[in-house]
Scaffold this motif. Structure first.
Motif, short mmCIF file in Angstrom:
data_model
loop_
_atom_site.label_atom_id
_atom_site.label_comp_id
_atom_site.label_asym_id
_atom_site.label_seq_id
_atom_site.Cartn_x
_atom_site.Cartn_y
_atom_site.Cartn_z
N LEU A 1 -9.77 91.17 86.68
CA LEU A 1 -9.20 91.10 87.85
C LEU A 1 -8.58 89.95 88.41
N TYR B 1 -9.91 99.21 90.29
CA TYR B 1 -9.50 98.08 90.67
C TYR B 1 -8.72 97.47 89.87
N ASP B 2 -8.84 97.40 88.40
CA ASP B 2 -8.35 96.77 87.24
C ASP B 2 -6.86 97.39 87.18
N ASN B 3 -6.12 97.31 87.87
CA ASN B 3 -4.65 98.05 88.08
C ASN B 3 -3.98 98.05 86.83
N ARG C 1 -7.38 93.02 97.14
CA ARG C 1 -7.27 94.43 97.38
C ARG C 1 -8.73 94.99 97.58
N GLU D 1 -5.84 91.64 92.66
CA GLU D 1 -6.61 92.65 92.68
C GLU D 1 -8.05 92.54 93.43
#
Length: 126
Positions: free
Chosen positions: A107, A99-101, A114, A111
């Motif tokens: 985050l 999830y840490d794009n 999402r 994030e």
């Protein structure tokens, strides 16, 4: 929350690795698992939602440690080991990484939103 600590007391034997390799080469004769094959394994198709496709692509990328667009046998073994036998802390670190794009170690609000959206989707499926 749904995560269970895997029992890691059982040692992985050479026979286990050989059997896993046989299965891998049967499914992936090229020696690599490509994204389209990965999607097929998890039932993601052209009929799947954009969110499902995006999520499975994130999962795939998280296992593709050398970033070559495919999973070789070692990456595959690492993924299977994490999912089936990994310690809870390692699974949590992996989940965070998905999830840490931007990979900055934090985050963002986007994030986190999402994550919540994915959790709501999972909840609606059950």
């Amino acid at each position: 929350m749904g995560q269970v600590q895997a029992t890691t007391d059982t040692e992985v034997t050479l026979q286990n690795i050989q059997e896993l390799y046989r299965k891998f080469t049967d499914e992936c004769p090229s020696g690599n698992l490509h994204l389209h094959e990965f999607k097929k394994i998890f039932g993601v198709s052209s009929k799947s939602s954009e969110e499902e496709v995006a999520f499975i692509e994130l999962v795939f990328k998280s296992f593709d440690t050398n970033k070559d667009g495919k999973l070789d046998f070692m990456e595959y073994v690492a993924a299977v080991n994490l999912v089936l036998r990994g310690k809870l802390i390692d699974k949590l670190k992996w989940s965070f990484k998905i999830y840490d794009n931007d990979g900055n170690g934090y985050l963002t609000n986007q994030e986190v939103r999402r994550i919540i959206k994915h959790l709501e989707q999972l909840e609606s499926l059950t």
